[in-house]
Design an enzyme around this catalytic site. Structure first.
Site, PDB file in Angstrom:
ATOM      1  N   TYR A 143       0.862  -1.185   0.000  1.00 26.24           N
ATOM      2  CA  TYR A 143       0.000   0.000   0.000  1.00 26.24           C
ATOM      3  C   TYR A 143       0.891   1.224   0.000  1.00 26.24           C
ATOM      4  CZ  TYR A 143      -3.475   3.409   1.607  1.00 26.24           C
ATOM      5  OH  TYR A 143      -4.309   4.494   1.732  1.00 26.24           O
ATOM      6  N   ASP A 250       9.526   2.916  -0.469  1.00 24.05           N
ATOM      7  CA  ASP A 250       8.519   3.602   0.339  1.00 24.05           C
ATOM      8  C   ASP A 250       8.737   3.227   1.803  1.00 24.05           C
ATOM      9  OD1 ASP A 250       6.299   4.570   1.616  1.00 24.05           O
ATOM     10  OD2 ASP A 250       4.830   3.690   0.243  1.00 24.05           O
ATOM     11  N   LYS A 278       4.480   9.141   8.616  1.00 22.80           N
ATOM     12  CA  LYS A 278       4.185   8.564   9.926  1.00 22.80           C
ATOM     13  C   LYS A 278       5.128   9.064  11.046  1.00 22.80           C
ATOM     14  CE  LYS A 278       1.158   5.065   8.139  1.00 22.80           C
ATOM     15  NZ  LYS A 278       1.222   4.381   6.862  1.00 22.80           N
TER      16      LYS A 278
END
Ligand SMILES: *Cc1c(COP(=O)(O)O)cnc(C)c1O
Length: 451
Positions: A143, A250, A278
């Site tokens: 994702y 990522d 994050k």
């Protein structure tokens, strides 16, 4: 456990917010039941509207590495906010955050944005702008945020249409994403080197970049495999470079969480471009993408690839991120590693004692529990999809009833923090046997859905 206030809030929310939530997984659809509405949080605990104290194993899906409401992060945020909350002009704090990221990772320059989605969206545009090529390779179950071009086989919640090179373009993973948008996205199976080689043979010089999670964490945790001493990320980087494509790692989830730098600190691969989010936002909307200076120089205002943001480098978000990175010492990582390893051992013991088939996988301190049977590892999304979500739902609700808040989906990692002390860990360990028995019972009576 009383959850009447959460129920009432959910009723009210569903009248004004689609599904009552602002991000789908929060709605508990995968596990059933009513989501808890959170009133406040401190250290390793969440407190819901009914006043229940819950040990938090989500940590905001990663960001809260130091636990909730860390006093020094709050002080930094308060001081920044007192000076005004947004200027639309450069600040020294942005430079400091960029320096902090560069000091920990192989990137030479970074651009700050407001979400991980924005980071991956921008980095794809940059990769295509640099190479003059259109195609992107991604992996099923990885994702990268809700970027249209990447919403093909995109991990939990998004329909997976596993796709092999040579069979045509990827199919959109969501209504509203056009076939044209994903036509240049090739979706391969994670850890499948044959598939990646085939894709490069088939599409050759049309591939702008390969984007992958540095360690997959959004289909459960699936670490990059090692074959003949070569890790999957190294394999991808080498193949990209042999074909004039860029390797994008990522690290939005893993970055600054699994080590001081992220998965990079574990496998040492130097990607051409990276994305972060994050933890580096310290609980605020902040993310980044970065890479080699010669590549990043293609971005406006230096180069021609346009990218911008009204709130990019926001001073309050930047202060929270900077404080978090500064407080993320070696001791913090050592603690999270220790409690993670201990919890994995306890979960394995409890599930084994109850006779529940499972596989636990980790990338550093990030781990997840797959309720699969008949396999001893989960290398890709197809294998992850074989797990019993019925067993997970029963396990999840039994834990929640005992005051432990797990991710409300079987396809997510379990997140710990430096605030998870003995008291919080004891609470989790005490809850495990009953939850394991609930999972075992659900496996015997799969028709009986949990709530
Ligand atoms: C969470 C995540 C994103 C998206 O970040 P948002 O801030 O939710 O947009 C992208 N990539 C990975 C690997 C993630 O875990």
């Amino acid at each position: 456990m009383n959850d009447s206030a959460s129920r009432a809030a959910f009723e009210r929310a569903r009248k004004v917010i689609p599904g009552g939530v602002n991000s789908p997984v929060r709605a508990f659809l995968a596990v059933g039941g009513t989501p808890r509405f959170i009133a406040r949080a401190a250290g390793p605990y969440l407190y819901d509207l009914d006043g229940n104290e819950l040990v938090d194993l989500i940590c905001s899906w990663g960001p809260m590495l130091l636990g909730h409401a860390h006093p020094e992060v709050l002080a930094a945020v308060g001081a920044a906010a007192a000076h005004g909350t947004s200027y639309g002009a450069p600040t020294l704090a942005e430079v400091e955050l960029a320096e902090a990221i560069i000091e920990r990772t192989p990137v030479e320059e970074v651009r700050l944005v407001s979400s991980g989605t924005e980071a991956t969206m921008s980095v794809l545009r940059l990769a295509r702008g640099i190479t003059g090529r259109d195609m992107i390779i991604k992996f099923a179950g990885c994702y990268h945020g809700h970027v249209d071009a990447l919403l093909a086989a995109a991990g939990s919640g998004v329909a997976t249409l596993a796709h092999r090179a040579g069979a045509g373009p990827a199919l959109p993973g969501s209504p509203g994403v056009t076939a044209a948008t994903t036509a240049d996205t090739v979706v391969l199976s994670y850890n499948d080197r044959v598939g990646v080689r085939e894709a490069f043979t088939t599409y050759g010089d049309r591939i702008a970049a390969v984007i992958t999670e540095a360690a997959a964490g959004n289909m459960g945790v699936v670490p990059p495999g090692v074959e003949d001493g070569v890790g999957f990320n190294t394999f991808l980087a080498d193949l990209c470079h042999a074909n004039g494509a860029l390797f994008i790692s990522d690290e939005v989830m893993t970055g600054f969480r699994v080590t001081r730098s992220g998965q990079y600190g574990i496998d040492g691969v130097e990607p051409d471009l990276m994305t972060f989010g994050k933890v580096m936002g310290g609980g605020f909307p902040a993310a980044a993408f970065g890479g080699r200076a010669d590549l990043m120089q293609h971005l406006a205002p230096v180069g021609g690839v346009y990218q911008a943001g009204t709130l990019s480098g926001n001073p309050v978000a930047t202060s929270a991120g900077l404080a978090t990175l500064r407080l993320a010492t070696d001791e913090v990582y050592a603690h999270v590693d220790r409690v993670s390893a201990a919890l994995q051992t306890e979960v394995h013991a409890a599930l084994s004692a109850a006779g529940v088939p499972h596989v636990i996988q980790a990338a550093g301190n990030l781990f997840s529990v797959f309720f699969v049977s008949g396999v001893d590892s989960v290398p890709d999304y197809a294998t992850a999809s074989g797990q019993s979500t019925t067993a997970y739902s029963a396990f999840f609700h039994a834990m929640l009833d005992q005051g432990v808040y797990l991710p409300p989906s079987a396809y997510e990692g379990w997140f710990l923090s430096s605030a998870h002390d003995d008291g919080a860990m004891d609470r989790i360990v005490t809850a495990l046997p009953a939850a394991a028995r609930a999972a075992a019972a659900a496996l015997l009576a799969p028709a009986e859905e949990t709530r």
